[in-house]
Each structure stands twice: as structure tokens, then as C-alpha cells.
Design an enzyme around this catalytic site. Sequence first.
Site, PDB file in Angstrom:
ATOM      1  N   GLU A 112       0.849  -1.202   0.000  1.00 44.25           N
ATOM      2  CA  GLU A 112       0.000   0.000   0.000  1.00 44.25           C
ATOM      3  C   GLU A 112       0.878   1.243   0.000  1.00 44.25           C
ATOM      4  O   GLU A 112       2.049   1.178   0.345  1.00 44.25           O
ATOM      5  CB  GLU A 112      -0.868   0.019   1.276  1.00 44.25           C
ATOM      6  CG  GLU A 112      -1.787  -1.163   1.401  1.00 44.25           C
ATOM      7  CD  GLU A 112      -2.373  -1.294   2.813  1.00 44.25           C
ATOM      8  OE1 GLU A 112      -2.244  -0.353   3.628  1.00 44.25           O
ATOM      9  OE2 GLU A 112      -2.940  -2.357   3.095  1.00 44.25           O
ATOM     10  N   LYS A 114       2.197   4.560   1.704  1.00 42.77           N
ATOM     11  CA  LYS A 114       2.290   5.050   3.083  1.00 42.77           C
ATOM     12  C   LYS A 114       1.894   6.523   3.053  1.00 42.77           C
ATOM     13  O   LYS A 114       2.627   7.367   2.543  1.00 42.77           O
ATOM     14  CB  LYS A 114       3.700   4.873   3.624  1.00 42.77           C
ATOM     15  CG  LYS A 114       3.831   5.186   5.092  1.00 42.77           C
ATOM     16  CD  LYS A 114       5.125   4.606   5.650  1.00 42.77           C
ATOM     17  CE  LYS A 114       5.192   4.722   7.155  1.00 42.77           C
ATOM     18  NZ  LYS A 114       5.181   6.095   7.651  1.00 42.77           N
ATOM     19  N   ASP A 116       1.294  10.187   4.170  1.00 40.97           N
ATOM     20  CA  ASP A 116       2.004  11.041   5.121  1.00 40.97           C
ATOM     21  C   ASP A 116       1.005  11.949   5.822  1.00 40.97           C
ATOM     22  O   ASP A 116       0.794  13.087   5.431  1.00 40.97           O
ATOM     23  CB  ASP A 116       3.047  11.867   4.369  1.00 40.97           C
ATOM     24  CG  ASP A 116       4.056  12.477   5.320  1.00 40.97           C
ATOM     25  OD1 ASP A 116       4.012  12.157   6.523  1.00 40.97           O
ATOM     26  OD2 ASP A 116       4.886  13.276   4.852  1.00 40.97           O
ATOM     27  N   TYR A 225      -6.738   1.693   6.573  1.00 33.59           N
ATOM     28  CA  TYR A 225      -5.904   0.574   6.128  1.00 33.59           C
ATOM     29  C   TYR A 225      -5.908  -0.598   7.103  1.00 33.59           C
ATOM     30  O   TYR A 225      -5.166  -1.548   6.937  1.00 33.59           O
ATOM     31  CB  TYR A 225      -4.463   1.037   5.897  1.00 33.59           C
ATOM     32  CG  TYR A 225      -3.895   1.821   7.059  1.00 33.59           C
ATOM     33  CD1 TYR A 225      -3.556   1.180   8.234  1.00 33.59           C
ATOM     34  CD2 TYR A 225      -3.716   3.207   6.967  1.00 33.59           C
ATOM     35  CE1 TYR A 225      -3.069   1.885   9.310  1.00 33.59           C
ATOM     36  CE2 TYR A 225      -3.227   3.911   8.037  1.00 33.59           C
ATOM     37  CZ  TYR A 225      -2.900   3.251   9.200  1.00 33.59           C
ATOM     38  OH  TYR A 225      -2.430   3.946  10.275  1.00 33.59           O
ATOM     39  N   CYS A 407      26.439  42.754  10.181  1.00 34.39           N
ATOM     40  CA  CYS A 407      25.104  42.164  10.127  1.00 34.39           C
ATOM     41  C   CYS A 407      24.329  42.796   8.970  1.00 34.39           C
ATOM     42  O   CYS A 407      24.227  44.020   8.894  1.00 34.39           O
ATOM     43  CB  CYS A 407      24.361  42.401  11.441  1.00 34.39           C
ATOM     44  SG  CYS A 407      22.617  41.946  11.336  1.00 34.39           S
ATOM     45  N   CYS A 430      19.175  44.256  17.385  1.00 30.25           N
ATOM     46  CA  CYS A 430      19.043  44.087  15.929  1.00 30.25           C
ATOM     47  C   CYS A 430      17.598  43.719  15.587  1.00 30.25           C
ATOM     48  O   CYS A 430      17.053  42.770  16.143  1.00 30.25           O
ATOM     49  CB  CYS A 430      20.004  42.996  15.477  1.00 30.25           C
ATOM     50  SG  CYS A 430      19.750  42.418  13.795  1.00 30.25           S
TER      51      CYS A 430
HETATM   52  S1  IVH Z   1      -0.087  -0.027   8.707  1.00 35.22           S
HETATM   53  C1  IVH Z   1       1.486  -1.534  13.056  1.00 35.22           C
HETATM   54  N1  IVH Z   1      -0.537   1.183   6.450  1.00 35.22           N
HETATM   55  O1  IVH Z   1       2.451   4.985   9.197  1.00 35.22           O
HETATM   56  C2  IVH Z   1       1.453  -0.382  12.163  1.00 35.22           C
HETATM   57  N2  IVH Z   1       0.307   2.470   8.254  1.00 35.22           N
HETATM   58  O2  IVH Z   1       4.953   4.193  10.699  1.00 35.22           O
HETATM   59  C3  IVH Z   1       0.452  -0.615  11.101  1.00 35.22           C
HETATM   60  N3  IVH Z   1       0.601   4.846   7.731  1.00 35.22           N
HETATM   61  O3  IVH Z   1       1.213   4.737  12.446  1.00 35.22           O
HETATM   62  C4  IVH Z   1       0.377   0.534  10.247  1.00 35.22           C
HETATM   63  N4  IVH Z   1      -0.097   4.723   5.642  1.00 35.22           N
HETATM   64  O4  IVH Z   1      -0.061   6.243  10.850  1.00 35.22           O
HETATM   65  C5  IVH Z   1      -0.105   1.315   7.712  1.00 35.22           C
HETATM   66  N5  IVH Z   1      -1.001   2.106   4.384  1.00 35.22           N
HETATM   67  C6  IVH Z   1      -0.583   2.243   5.636  1.00 35.22           C
HETATM   68  C7  IVH Z   1      -0.160   3.492   6.165  1.00 35.22           C
HETATM   69  C8  IVH Z   1       0.279   3.560   7.482  1.00 35.22           C
HETATM   70  C9  IVH Z   1       0.369   5.537   6.603  1.00 35.22           C
HETATM   71  C10 IVH Z   1       1.145   5.435   8.986  1.00 35.22           C
HETATM   72  C11 IVH Z   1       0.366   5.047  10.215  1.00 35.22           C
HETATM   73  C12 IVH Z   1       1.351   4.360  11.118  1.00 35.22           C
HETATM   74  C13 IVH Z   1       2.656   4.817  10.571  1.00 35.22           C
HETATM   75  C14 IVH Z   1       3.672   3.727  10.853  1.00 35.22           C
END
Ligand code: IVH
Length: 669
Positions: A112, A114, A116, A225, A407, A430
Site C-alpha cells: 500500500e 504510506k 504522510d 488501512y 550584520c 538588531c
Molecule cells: S499499517 C502496526 N498502512 O504509518 C502499524 N500504516 O509508521 C500498522 N501509515 O502509524 C500501520 N499509511 O499512521 C499502515 N497504508 C498504511 C499506512 C500507514 C500511513 C502510517 C500510520 C502508522 C505509521 C507507521
Amino acid sequence: MQKIQQQILELRKKLHYHNRRYYVDDAPEISDYEYDQLYKELQALEAGHPELITPDSPTQRVGDKPAGQFLTVPHAKPMLSLENTYSEGELRDFEARIKKLLPGEDLEYVVELKIDGVGISVVYENGLMARGVTRGDGFSGEEITQNIRAIRSIPLSVDSADPAAGAFEVRGEVYIHRKEFERINLEREENGEAAFANPRNAAAGSLRLLDSRVTASRNLRAFFYYADFPPEAGITTQDQALAKLDALGFKTNPNRARCRDMEEVLAFIRHWEGKRDGLDYDVDGMVVKVNRLDLRERLGSTSKSPRWAVAFKYPAQQAATRIKDIVVQVGRTGTLTPVAELEPVFLSGSTISRATLHNEEEVARKDIRVGDHVFIEKGGEIIPKVIKVILEKRTGEELLFQFPAECPECGASTYKPEGEVARRCSNSACPAQLKERLRHFASRAAMDIDHLGPSIIDKLVDAGMVRDAADLYSLDYQRVASFDLMGEKSARNLGEAMEKSKGAGLKRLIFSLGIRFVGARAAEILSEHFDSMDKLAEAREEDLESIHEIGPKIARSVVLFFRQEENLKVISKLKEAGIRMEAVKQERGQLPLKGKQFVLTGTLSSMTRNEAKEKLARLGGRVMSSVTAKTDFLVCGEEPGSKLKKARELNVRALEEKELLEMIGEALS
Ligand code: IVH
């Protein structure tokens, strides 16, 4: 009556459907105008029949009252973090580790994006949203249900006939579109508020607002997720869980793949490396998860992260551009930082036109010249940096950078303290330093003054109205308004915010002074130890050093700070202006209301709920949202609700407002 109820139900169903088409499926079928018409129709019907309003009605997303503080609540299962990997080799190692733990098992993965953003957990009970909580430290987070309700892509209720829907928890990521982030920042700048550094911060800040109406205006979104469905749901894999989430009306990220082996995983990850910039939101890597839930169970977790999943981080992206000029910025402590002004270039989702060059030595070491073509990189930090000069592109026309001897802001001499790399401006008056100091003073972690953003500070300093932080408290707002520095309403707001900040407390005040090396944590330790500004000011170096966690560097810096006449002057002006200079007296252990649980109901006349909460919390009491057998007191304002009935049933003592005040008064005396 029946007919009206029928109408209401139909309208809700329609609105629910179109809400989903718009926010979850990104495929609206009707115009905003048509949606608003349906919404208004429902609102009107409900206004005439408030008894027919249900908590999952589309009209009930946003409450009309700001919340008090947020309560901290534990997670049912910890919200762990993910281990990071940075190369294909590390991903293969991940697989090797799993295979060793699960010999002979056929492994399948789901990959998946990740997202942000900010992790949240949402609990549903009997088909209704019951509670939304931030990830917090992973073990407990802040209960922000009101704000989660205000995110329109998150369903308030799910089909309660679904076997998955009895009681379950979902987890996901709240995020904000890049466009929306830019819009919010523009708005904030116009209001004189500090801009958010990135979309993630904007999402986090918006989730923690006390007024859910403002949260609603921020257009937050969420991808889910993870779900902890009951066994009856018959879910055995991650891809089934995601499909179920979809079916229940949660938004999941469509950009995912089920992979039969690590080669497929790697191919999908490579595929997304170049594509992720094209999305409307920030993605900080990929997540690889074992698909089968029973195998996950067997793999288990370490104290920090699950063994069945791992994050993959793409290498920081670089871009080539040209340095148009090098300017020198003056920081709050007078540090001069060279900054490259660049030909704007698009990198990892935003346009970059400046990059830090850190200090004089760095410029010399990398031999960076004005006019050079360079590579810049955006790493984890927000400010991009110049990595290296592209020497092949030098024409000979580039100019060596001469670090100014004076400065650039005030013309005072500069000096380089022993053992430090940065050059500093010697003039503590300053204006550039002053502006930075005031920005720090007003910032969230310091005195937390709303409506005192960077542009207002610049104007106040440039107009000569503010020469130190204490001047902020004696501003003549009429003059401010008449100088066209801000509108009358903004001036009034600022006045109120200044007034509020007077009670910020010793810890924040110490931090806000900007004593070198004294960060938020050191300020906290100092305020606990000395419980007043006067005592801190008198402390000797050895007193300070004897405190656990305070080292010689901080000790020396604190003593030096209080030796400077001008600092003492500012502090005494702040004192005169009525800023609280003492810590709250009682130690935690001896707080008079320690461990007592309170619940508030009805309207209080002498203070807001928030104030009551704060007062009780300061005395060690805890304010909970509902009456249970553990509740010690129910505080009843005017028109107490059903909580009073519940309290009577459970024999919980009910207090009138007068009695509460007496209790607080006694505790304080
Ligand atoms: S699974 C046990 N899936 O990333 C942790 N996390 O560094 C399971 N996050 O705290 C997390 N996209 O806030 C998962 N597709 C995704 C995600 C995701 C963003 C974030 C989430 C988590 C952090 C972990």
C-alpha cells in the site's frame, strides 16, 4: 408525523449516498448546489421535529459548541509504528526473517502507499461512530471524536445488518490535499498566523482544534488501512479487510497490490517511485504487509513494530537548479545563516526557491558560488539543502560568496564564538533578531499567542512600536489600527490573545524567553524546580548543574541570561504587565482533588466548562464525559441533562455550582 419521518429518512439516505459519491468515491453525481438544497430541506424538517434528529444524521457532523480539553484515552491494542527499510536488499532481508519464522508457508503480500498524515483510530458500536482517537504515543491518544465526525469521508454510521458491524475498530491516516494546504496557508498569512510547514502539520493542527467547525472548514480526508472486525465477519486477509472497509463506506487507498512474492512487491514499489509525485497528497513511502491474518498473528510484534509489516522509504529526491543569489538571514540568537536563492524547481510535491547553506564553512567546503548549478535534496527535514555543485556546468562567471563582516540587517559587527561554526550579530537590539525572538515568544510551544503571526510582528517592529516582548502587552491598539497595521477586529483579537497569554504559566514563559539551549523540556524542568522566575533568576551555576537533566551548558547559559541588564528589564516589564511568574504551587502528589472524578452537566454561570476543567485539573481532579459508578461528583449547572438522572441512580453526589466553587476555594486556601 409518520410522513415527515419518512421524508427525513429518505433525505438522509439521499444525502448519505451523495456524500459517499463525493467524498469517498470521488465521483459526484449531483452539483454542490443540489446537495445543499437537499441538506437545507433536511435541516428545516429536523428543526421542526428535533425529536427525530439522530446522531448519524448528515446535519449532525459538526457540533455548534467548541470542545473543552481533549481527554487522553488508551487504545484497545497499541498503535505500533513500522520499521523502515531503504533498499531492495533490506526488503529481501525482511522476507528472509519472516520465512524463517514461518517455514513452509506460502507468503502473499499486500503493498500500500504510506500516506504522510496523522494516524487515527475510530471505534464503532452498534453501527454508530462511538469514538475517534489520535495515535498519540501509540498506547494512548487524545479523544477527538467531534473533529473526526467533521471529516466528511468518514461514515457516522455503517449498515448495522452487516455481520462486521457489531463493534469494531478501524485505523487510518488523516491527510490533507496539497492544494488545500496551500489555501489554508494563504488564509493564515492573511490573518497574521504562522503558516504550516507541510500538509502533515496542517492535518495534525486541524485535528487538534477545539472548535470542530474550523476542523470541518479544513477539508480533511482519511484513508483507512486496518480494521479489527469481529470473527463473525469472516475476514481472513488484509485484502478482504480492505474490501470490507470499502463496502462499509470507508475510503481505502485504491493504489494497492496483492503480490505473490517479493519480486512482485519490488516491481510495484519501483512502479510507484516516479508516480507518487503525481498524486494530490503526500506519500512518504510504501507499506508491505503479510496478507494472511493468521500468519500475522503467528509473527506477532516487537515492542515497537509488527514483524508482519515493514515500510519502504524511497531515497530523498534530488533536483538540479541554479543559485541566483546568496543572502544571509539573522536568527533569534543573532546567528547568521547563508541561504541560497534558487531558480524555482519542483521537488517532491512542492516548488522550492530557497535552500539552506548552513554556515560559512559549509559554503567554503562545498565551494558554492553565486550562479552555480547545484543539486538540491529534500530529506526528512522541511528546508531543502544544497548537496553539491555541478562543476561541469561552471562557466567562470560565477561569483565567490563573501560572508559579510557586518550584520546585513542592522550593520553591527559580527563575531564567531569560540568553538562554534556560526557567525553572530553582536547587537541584541538588531531588528531581525528581535523579530525572530518575538516569533519564538508567540509560538505554540511558548506563549501560544494567536493572531500574532510573523507579518504582524514585522510590521510592529518596523513601525517602532515594539522593542521587546513586554511591549506587546502595552500596545496601543487604537494606534495600531490607525497605522493601518491591522484591521480593528484583528487588533481586538490580538488584544484578547495577549490577555489570555498572561496566564500561560512559568514553564511556557521560561521557554519563551529564548535562553540559549533552554528548549521546552529544559524549561519544564526549571519551572518544576524553581517554581518562580525570581528564584530562577537568582540560581547559581552550581545550583542549576545539580539538577538532574540540566548540564553545564544550560546552567551557564541561564546564569549569563540573567546577568544581562536588558533581559532583567524585560522580565520586570512583563511582571508589571501582569504575566504570571510563578508555577502552580502544589506538587502532583499532594494535589487536593487528586484522583477525584468529576462530570459536568448543564451551563455554569461563573465560568466556562473549559475553565472549570482546567481549574479542576490543576487541583488534580479529572473531568470525564459520562457518569459511571466511578464518578465522585456530578457538577450541575443550569438545566442539567440526563446525567443527573444517571447520577441519582448510581448514588453519585451532585454538586451545585456554588458547592463546586466552595470546593475549589477550599482546595486553594
Ligand atoms: S499499517 C502496526 N498502512 O504509518 C502499524 N500504516 O509508521 C500498522 N501509515 O502509524 C500501520 N499509511 O499512521 C499502515 N497504508 C498504511 C499506512 C500507514 C500511513 C502510517 C500510520 C502508522 C505509521 C507507521
